[in-house]
Design a protein around this motif. Structure first.
Motif, mmCIF file in Angstrom:
data_model
loop_
_atom_site.group_PDB
_atom_site.id
_atom_site.type_symbol
_atom_site.label_atom_id
_atom_site.label_comp_id
_atom_site.label_asym_id
_atom_site.label_seq_id
_atom_site.Cartn_x
_atom_site.Cartn_y
_atom_site.Cartn_z
ATOM 1 N N PRO A 1 -14.282 -11.554 3.322
ATOM 2 C CA PRO A 1 -13.071 -11.943 2.568
ATOM 3 C C PRO A 1 -12.203 -12.986 3.277
ATOM 4 O O PRO A 1 -11.251 -13.483 2.680
ATOM 5 C CB PRO A 1 -12.304 -10.620 2.421
ATOM 6 C CG PRO A 1 -13.321 -9.552 2.617
ATOM 7 C CD PRO A 1 -14.261 -10.113 3.618
ATOM 8 N N ILE A 2 -12.493 -13.349 4.534
ATOM 9 C CA ILE A 2 -11.617 -14.283 5.259
ATOM 10 C C ILE A 2 -11.478 -15.644 4.550
ATOM 11 O O ILE A 2 -10.360 -16.158 4.425
ATOM 12 C CB ILE A 2 -12.070 -14.438 6.731
ATOM 13 C CG1 ILE A 2 -11.691 -13.150 7.472
ATOM 14 C CG2 ILE A 2 -11.389 -15.634 7.417
ATOM 15 C CD1 ILE A 2 -12.071 -13.114 8.922
ATOM 16 N N VAL B 1 -8.809 -15.279 2.056
ATOM 17 C CA VAL B 1 -7.452 -15.261 2.624
ATOM 18 C C VAL B 1 -7.016 -16.699 2.938
ATOM 19 O O VAL B 1 -5.868 -17.089 2.699
ATOM 20 C CB VAL B 1 -7.416 -14.371 3.888
ATOM 21 C CG1 VAL B 1 -6.089 -14.508 4.610
ATOM 22 C CG2 VAL B 1 -7.647 -12.920 3.510
ATOM 23 N N ALA B 2 -7.951 -17.492 3.460
ATOM 24 C CA ALA B 2 -7.664 -18.909 3.737
ATOM 25 C C ALA B 2 -7.224 -19.619 2.470
ATOM 26 O O ALA B 2 -6.276 -20.418 2.472
ATOM 27 C CB ALA B 2 -8.911 -19.585 4.312
ATOM 28 N N VAL C 1 -5.713 -18.321 -0.102
ATOM 29 C CA VAL C 1 -4.353 -17.905 -0.479
ATOM 30 C C VAL C 1 -3.323 -18.715 0.310
ATOM 31 O O VAL C 1 -2.373 -19.268 -0.258
ATOM 32 C CB VAL C 1 -4.156 -16.385 -0.216
ATOM 33 C CG1 VAL C 1 -2.701 -15.986 -0.406
ATOM 34 C CG2 VAL C 1 -5.038 -15.564 -1.147
ATOM 35 N N VAL C 2 -3.516 -18.800 1.636
ATOM 36 C CA VAL C 2 -2.563 -19.534 2.484
ATOM 37 C C VAL C 2 -2.496 -20.998 2.059
ATOM 38 O O VAL C 2 -1.415 -21.575 1.905
ATOM 39 C CB VAL C 2 -2.982 -19.420 3.978
ATOM 40 C CG1 VAL C 2 -2.079 -20.277 4.853
ATOM 41 C CG2 VAL C 2 -2.908 -17.982 4.429
ATOM 42 N N HIS C 3 -3.661 -21.595 1.835
ATOM 43 C CA HIS C 3 -3.702 -23.017 1.486
ATOM 44 C C HIS C 3 -3.031 -23.283 0.136
ATOM 45 O O HIS C 3 -2.338 -24.288 -0.054
ATOM 46 C CB HIS C 3 -5.154 -23.499 1.460
ATOM 47 C CG HIS C 3 -5.279 -24.980 1.656
ATOM 48 N ND1 HIS C 3 -6.423 -25.605 2.019
ATOM 49 C CD2 HIS C 3 -4.353 -25.956 1.527
ATOM 50 C CE1 HIS C 3 -6.225 -26.899 2.122
ATOM 51 N NE2 HIS C 3 -4.975 -27.143 1.823
ATOM 52 N N ILE D 1 -0.560 -21.626 -1.182
ATOM 53 C CA ILE D 1 0.896 -21.568 -1.003
ATOM 54 C C ILE D 1 1.383 -22.841 -0.314
ATOM 55 O O ILE D 1 2.397 -23.428 -0.693
ATOM 56 C CB ILE D 1 1.291 -20.326 -0.153
ATOM 57 C CG1 ILE D 1 0.898 -19.045 -0.870
ATOM 58 C CG2 ILE D 1 2.788 -20.322 0.159
ATOM 59 C CD1 ILE D 1 1.605 -18.819 -2.179
ATOM 60 N N PHE E 1 -11.422 -14.000 -5.785
ATOM 61 C CA PHE E 1 -10.745 -13.095 -4.850
ATOM 62 C C PHE E 1 -10.992 -11.629 -5.218
ATOM 63 O O PHE E 1 -11.392 -10.815 -4.379
ATOM 64 C CB PHE E 1 -9.245 -13.395 -4.808
ATOM 65 C CG PHE E 1 -8.479 -12.412 -3.977
ATOM 66 C CD1 PHE E 1 -8.546 -12.464 -2.595
ATOM 67 C CD2 PHE E 1 -7.728 -11.407 -4.563
ATOM 68 C CE1 PHE E 1 -7.875 -11.548 -1.813
ATOM 69 C CE2 PHE E 1 -7.047 -10.484 -3.798
ATOM 70 C CZ PHE E 1 -7.127 -10.547 -2.414
ATOM 71 N N GLY F 1 -14.094 -10.440 -3.306
ATOM 72 C CA GLY F 1 -13.365 -9.850 -2.185
ATOM 73 C C GLY F 1 -13.094 -8.371 -2.358
ATOM 74 O O GLY F 1 -13.647 -7.538 -1.624
#
Lengths: 113, 509
Positions: free
Chosen positions: B308-309, B312-313, B315-317, B319, B346, B350
């Motif tokens: 799932p990493i 997560v990347a 999601v951050v990108h 935002i 996701f 995920g």
């Protein structure tokens, strides 16, 4: 060797696994948001999401009966999900830096005026 | 016998063909698409997209038949059995997605390389060969699946490997077609310009073709057979397809949102590293119960936890981008489907994946409806959505690069298609999740994976209710697909405004 999940822990295993990913994403989202909006509540929200993640990892560790080297997965999740969003944020900042941005910013400022 | 009377009843072939031509011409006049708006490569791409949509319809149709057979097991028994319906349902899905990917690459390759496609004639021949082969394979699936299994069956009827049942002659044909496709891509970039996107694409295609070969040879030991079979299934879906989608997304983001090349290419490299880093050894979660050594339990468990990493990347990108860049798009349906892709990927890959991937729980869940639940959401979220987004990009250009954002006529159609398809798939996913939970609990944990346990689980009211709900949401999905096809054929038909060029802007805080 693995110890299969006990019948009584079926639901909590699925639930805590799902919550790890959801809390991990919520922490990543709130962490990134706190970087572009300095509101203290967002930072607290990010930490709360991370606390949920840690609690979920602990519960999964118990329910899935992790022992010995299987505990490495729990540790990796607790550390990895904390630092991954920080690292990815730094990558975003570094990779998006571009000399043209100055001129674009100036142009938008002119348009707004 | 009175021949003139029979002539009146049985139409002559020539008149049937004439009628078909009249209907085809009427249909063409109704959709009113102008192929002169497309380059030669794009004209080839829309052929692939057309077949992809037809196969998407076939996938849903045979999925509905299979779902109905869960509720009424005697339905079409001996005529169109469940195993055949399920096989066509899944194979149609894999093939329509491949058609979508190949079409997308043919669509972007001229723009990306800055030159015309090299070997276009061969590419067109390959398209017709592949489509003919797919048609023949489906006909054999439908009409020639009963009888003794011989060595020749592997070559002409069914290879017997789940999800890739195509007989060996078709395997060889598919490989040949993929090699032509590979030649087109490499030769075109070699003639024009190479780029980071081009490099990743070419390396990924080598892996894609190479891995398919792993599913083609016959082995007598079932463990050996499954070992190589998973190379095709897992490494295609969770490695090479993901990277292929990354390439398509990278190019699409430049066109849809005006994101700078340097950024998308850098993130494509990061994504490839994350995908391959976690995805390749994530293969281990398929080796838990097929007779492989015990260390695969730890390898599969550990790398599955890492998978799932990349999400997560993402999601951050997302935002970061929403805060720092002011994006503006001229194709709302395509962007909406890209957003659906982010969420679907996701949750489907995920959340639904990790819920049952560790061996301590996978012991009970593997091969139950839980897997089907994960499969429905992840394939739709990760791959169907991105193909549909590309269909909207293609139809925009086919209509003459018209405006497809705010104020588009009949916008309710794409919005409802989006809503119904997503609600339908999510509904099926939840229904199958309930069925899978019950099945893993009753059949596996309580009854110990016996035949009696299997039937006990199938007869539980919660399982049967879940199957009814799955059928209902399957119909919702089918309604969404009908609306999607209608919208793709008509969107932008009367639009006269031209799409503006999209450029990236930076927000000043």
């Amino acid at each position: 060797m693995i110890e299969p999940v006990a019948l009584k822990d079926f639901f909590i295993t699925f639930f805590s696994s799902a919550l790890i990913i959801l809390a991990g994403a919520a922490y990543a989202l709130l962490f990134a948001w706190s970087k572009i909006n300095s509101h203290t509540g967002i930072k607290i929200g990010a930490l709360a999401a991370y606390a949920v993640l840690v609690a979920s990892v602990l519960e999964l560790t118990r329910a899935a009966q992790f022992q010995g080297y299987w505990l490495i997965i729990s540790v990796a999740m607790v550390i990895g999900y904390f630092f991954a969003p920080i690292g990815i944020w730094h990558l975003c900042v570094k990779t998006h830096g571009h000399p043209d941005d100055t001129s674009i910013k100036t142009k938008i400022q002119e348009d707004e005026q | 016998m009175n021949t003139p009377q029979l002539d009146n009843v049985i139409p002559k072939p020539a008149s049937v063909l004439d009628k078909a031509r009249i209907y085809r011409d009427k249909f063409k006049a109704w959709v009113n698409l102008d192929s002169s708006n497309l380059t030669a490569g794009q004209q080839l791409a829309v052929k692939y997209f057309t077949v992809a949509v037809i196969l998407f319809v076939a996938q849903i149709l045979f999925g509905l038949l299979s779902a109905l057979q869960f509720i009424y097991p005697g339905f079409l028994y001996g005529i169109l059995d469940f195993n055949v319906n399920r096989m066509v349902h899944i194979n149609a899905m894999i093939v329509w997605m491949l058609y979508g990917f190949i079409g997308s690459i043919y669509w972007l390759i001229e723009d990306e390389s800055g030159t015309e496609i090299v070997g276009l004639k061969w590419a067109n021949i390959a398209f017709w060969v592949l489509t003919g082969a797919v048609t023949l394979v489906v006909l054999v699936y439908l009409f020639v699946q009963v009888g003794p299994g011989k060595d020749s069956s592997l070559w002409f009827i069914n290879e017997g490997r789940e999800y890739i049942e195509a007989p060996r002659w078709a395997d060889l044909g598919i490989t040949a077609v993929m090699l032509v496709f590979f030649y087109n891509v490499v030769a075109t970039f070699s003639k024009g310009n190479w780029s980071g996107i081009a490099g990743v694409l070419v390396l990924d295609l080598i892996a894609l073709v190479g891995l398919y070969l792993a599913g083609m040879f016959y082995m007598t030991n079932i463990t050996h057979d499954q070992y190589w079979w998973w190379w095709v299934i897992h490494l295609w879906v969770e490695a090479t397809w993901e990277v292929l989608v990354g390439v398509i997304m990278a190019w699409s983001l430049m066109k849809l949102l005006g994101v700078r090349r340097k950024i998308v290419q850098t993130w494509l490299y990061i994504e490839v590293a994350l995908m391959f880093g976690s995805g390749i050894l994530g293969l281990g979660h398929h080796y838990f119960w097929i007779g492989m050594p015990e260390y695969w339990l730890s390898v599969g468990g550990f790398f599955s936890a890492l998978e799932p990493i990349p999400l997560v990347a993402m999601v951050v990108h997302a935002i970061y981008d929403s805060g720092v860049h002011a994006f503006k798009t001229v194709n709302h349906p395509a962007l909406a489907w890209v957003i659906a892709h982010a969420f679907g990927n996701f949750f489907g890959a995920g959340v639904w994946g990790f819920m049952h991937t560790l061996p301590q729980i996978n012991l009970y869940t593997h091969g139950t409806q839980w897997s089907a639940s994960h499969g429905h959401l992840s394939f739709f979220g990760a791959y169907a959505t991105i193909n549909i987004a590309f269909f909207y990009l293609a139809i925009q250009q086919w209509r003459g690069n018209v405006w497809m954002a705010a104020g588009t006529r009949h916008a309710w159609r794409w919005k409802w298609a989006l809503g119904l398809l997503n609600a339908g798939v999510v509904g099926m996913t939840v229904a199958l999740l309930i069925a899978g939970y019950e099945q893993s609990f009753i059949e596996r944990a309580v009854e110990g994976s016996t035949w009696a346990g299997y039937f006990a689980a199938q007869n539980q009211p919660s399982f049967q209710h879940a199957m009814n709900w799955r059928m209902f949401f399957g119909l919702v999905t089918a309604a969404g697909l009908g609306l999607l096809v209608w919208d793709l054929l008509t969107i932008g038909k009367y639009e006269e405004r031209k799409a503006e060029k999209v450029v990236e802007k930076v927000i000043v805080h």
